[in-house]
Design an enzyme around this catalytic site. Structure first.
Site, PDB file in Angstrom:
ATOM      1  N   HIS A   1      17.819 -20.660 -10.455  1.00 55.49           N
ATOM      2  CA  HIS A   1      16.863 -21.471 -11.224  1.00 55.49           C
ATOM      3  C   HIS A   1      16.657 -22.842 -10.582  1.00 55.49           C
ATOM      4  O   HIS A   1      16.355 -23.810 -11.281  1.00 55.49           O
ATOM      5  CB  HIS A   1      17.334 -21.639 -12.668  1.00 55.49           C
TER       6      HIS A   1
ATOM      7  N   SER B   1      20.604 -21.499 -17.007  1.00 53.09           N
ATOM      8  CA  SER B   1      19.319 -20.925 -17.403  1.00 53.09           C
ATOM      9  C   SER B   1      18.976 -21.114 -18.875  1.00 53.09           C
ATOM     10  O   SER B   1      17.811 -21.159 -19.236  1.00 53.09           O
ATOM     11  CB  SER B   1      19.288 -19.440 -17.058  1.00 53.09           C
TER      12      SER B   1
ATOM     13  N   LYS C   1      12.305 -15.454  -8.551  1.00 49.50           N
ATOM     14  CA  LYS C   1      11.850 -16.476  -9.499  1.00 49.50           C
ATOM     15  C   LYS C   1      10.813 -17.369  -8.797  1.00 49.50           C
ATOM     16  O   LYS C   1       9.690 -16.925  -8.582  1.00 49.50           O
ATOM     17  CB  LYS C   1      13.057 -17.239 -10.054  1.00 49.50           C
TER      18      LYS C   1
HETATM   19  C1  LIG Z   1      17.859 -14.434 -12.463  1.00 47.83           C
HETATM   20  C2  LIG Z   1      19.236 -14.748 -12.035  1.00 47.83           C
HETATM   21  C3  LIG Z   1      19.981 -13.849 -11.261  1.00 47.83           C
HETATM   22  C4  LIG Z   1      19.474 -12.476 -10.921  1.00 47.83           C
HETATM   23  O1  LIG Z   1      18.537 -12.524  -9.899  1.00 47.83           O
HETATM   24  P1  LIG Z   1      17.841 -11.158  -9.459  1.00 47.83           P
HETATM   25  O2  LIG Z   1      17.408 -11.421  -8.075  1.00 47.83           O
HETATM   26  O3  LIG Z   1      16.729 -10.931 -10.420  1.00 47.83           O
HETATM   27  O4  LIG Z   1      18.881 -10.084  -9.546  1.00 47.83           O
HETATM   28  C5  LIG Z   1      21.234 -14.232 -10.833  1.00 47.83           C
HETATM   29  N1  LIG Z   1      21.755 -15.434 -11.164  1.00 47.83           N
HETATM   30  C6  LIG Z   1      21.084 -16.310 -11.933  1.00 47.83           C
HETATM   31  C7  LIG Z   1      21.692 -17.628 -12.273  1.00 47.83           C
HETATM   32  C8  LIG Z   1      19.806 -15.987 -12.401  1.00 47.83           C
HETATM   33  O5  LIG Z   1      19.151 -16.849 -13.180  1.00 47.83           O
END
Ligand SMILES: *Cc1c(COP(=O)(O)O)cnc(C)c1O
Length: 415
Positions: free
Chosen positions: A218, A190, A249
């Site tokens: 991502h 990320s 996301k």
């Molecule tokens: C955003 C993210 C999460 C968390 O996801 P949520 O559904 O918001 O808890 C977990 N792992 C990675 C790699 C992320 O970028």
């Protein structure tokens, strides 16, 4: 009194020290749905300002898509607002099963289990499938939620240097005496936006008899030719044992996550994963919206293709302006500034120019690696990117960083 003045003073001082170090995070209030343009109240109390959003995880522009909103409304009408139950008591509806089946087919796996979030999926999955006799070998830059999940699991923990396949191979050799080995990585990282070398990881895992775990938060929906993820991009569809990902996301951006993969591993999570067993079911309104999202992205690759075009165009604009960006192909495009104060100053000036992008610095990234992380969306039109590019050029010129190399920026601003 339980919350004595001693405790209050201690916490107040701790928060003050965060402020003093410039590490205090201030929320910005958005007076609009998520999109390419949003209205942001910043600083707090000032009238909302219309800005171009360059920092959302809204990769496919589906967070406020009319068809997704309509499907969510319909779901609310036919399946209600909440279930008031965890899944295994009386919290599983037909639409939960339907979404799990659709995700399984989209991700190219054997089975899928929804979680309240991907953070919860990562918190539960390792403990559910591994124990003392096993070892988890994780890339050193995996997401914080994976680090937490590994802490909750009794298997031995080890790491390999970021994307260093020789180091991973050494670790796999070293742990041949364990019952099970699991290699753990993010699909797309990320902070830098780089992709895991999944083809090589899978090859090593097959050679040394290890399972492969990939967090695709991502990546799901837009990496790979049809957007299935990093495993599609790297040509290893069907060869990943566990995928976790988020609905928060690209896949609509509401909330929810899942564990997807080998049937037995997913079933172990259904039986044992604590955040699945002890936290409430994903609300019908979100499940209904997510079902529509999967339909939309399965029907056409138009959105991920547009995102790819936007990403290339944006990278070319910043490069032409003489800014120092991390090379790569993901829609995460970090503009490197190295110095934390410079990152904050540039972000503030960009906001004045109508561009919303946030500075990241320690402890979110390593010391001396401060940056502004820009993220592209299929919701961006070319005029958004042109305007944002012009603002970056103007602010970059003001700070005298255009055309400077990493060393020159560090020489000029320090670390
Ligand atoms: C955003 C993210 C999460 C968390 O996801 P949520 O559904 O918001 O808890 C977990 N792992 C990675 C790699 C992320 O970028």
């Amino acid at each position: 009194m339980a919350y004595a003045s001693k405790a209050r003073e201690w916490y107040a001082k701790e928060l003050e020290s965060l402020r003093g170090q410039g590490l205090f995070k201030q929320e910005r209030f958005i007076h609009a749905p998520q999109g390419a343009e949003i209205e942001v109240e910043f600083p707090a109390g000032s009238p909302p300002k219309r800005v171009i959003n360059m920092c959302a995880n809204n990769y496919l522009g589906l967070s406020s898509h009319p068809e997704v909103v309509a499907a969510a409304h319909a779901g609310l009408d036919v399946r209600g607002y909440g279930l008031s139950s965890v899944r295994f008591i009386c919290g599983t509806q037909d639409i939960h099963r339907e979404l799990e089946r659709k995700l399984t087919s989209f991700l190219g796996t054997e089975d899928t289990l929804l979680f309240p979030s991907c953070m919860d999926a990562n918190a539960g999955v390792f403990e559910a499938v591994l124990s003392e006799q096993d070892v988890m070998i994780a890339d050193r830059l995996v997401h914080a939620s994976i680090v937490d999940g590994m802490r909750l699991c009794k298997a031995m923990t080890d790491t390999f240097k970021h994307s260093d396949m020789e180091h991973l191979e050494e670790k796999l050799q070293e742990h041949q005496d364990k019952r099970f080995r699991m290699v753990i990585t993010d699909g797309v990282f990320s902070m830098d936006g780089d992709l895991a070398k999944l083809d090589e990881i899978v090859r090593l895992a097959e050679k040394y008899d290890a399972m492969v775990f990939v967090d695709e938060s991502h990546a799901s929906g837009f990496i790979g030719k049809t957007g299935r993820g990093t495993h599609e991009h790297c040509g290893v569809l069907g060869r990943i044992d566990i995928i976790t990902t988020t609905l928060g996301k690209a896949l609509g951006g509401a909330s929810g996550g899942c564990v997807s993969g080998r049937a037995e591993l997913v079933e172990m999570c259904r039986q044992r994963a604590r955040p699945y067993l002890f936290s409430n079911t994903v609300a019908p309104v979100i499940v209904s919206g997510a079902l529509k999202v999967i339909d939309l992205i399965s029907a056409t690759t138009e959105r991920r293709d547009k995102l790819e075009w936007n990403t290339k165009y944006w990278r070319s604009l910043l490069t032409a302006a003489g800014l120092d960006i991390k090379a790569g192909e993901s829609p995460i495009v970090p503009v490197m500034l190295y110095n934390a104060k410079l990152a904050q100053d540039v972000a503030r000036d960009l906001f004045d120019e109508g561009i919303y992008a946030v500075g990241f610095f320690f402890p979110v990234v390593a010391k001396g690696q401060a940056r502004i992380r820009t993220q592209l969306s299929a919701a961006h039109e070319r005029h958004h990117l042109d305007a944002a590019g012009a603002a970056f050029r103007k602010v970059g010129a003001k700070h005298g960083i255009l055309g400077l190399t990493k060393n020159q920026i560090i020489e000029k601003f320090g670390l």
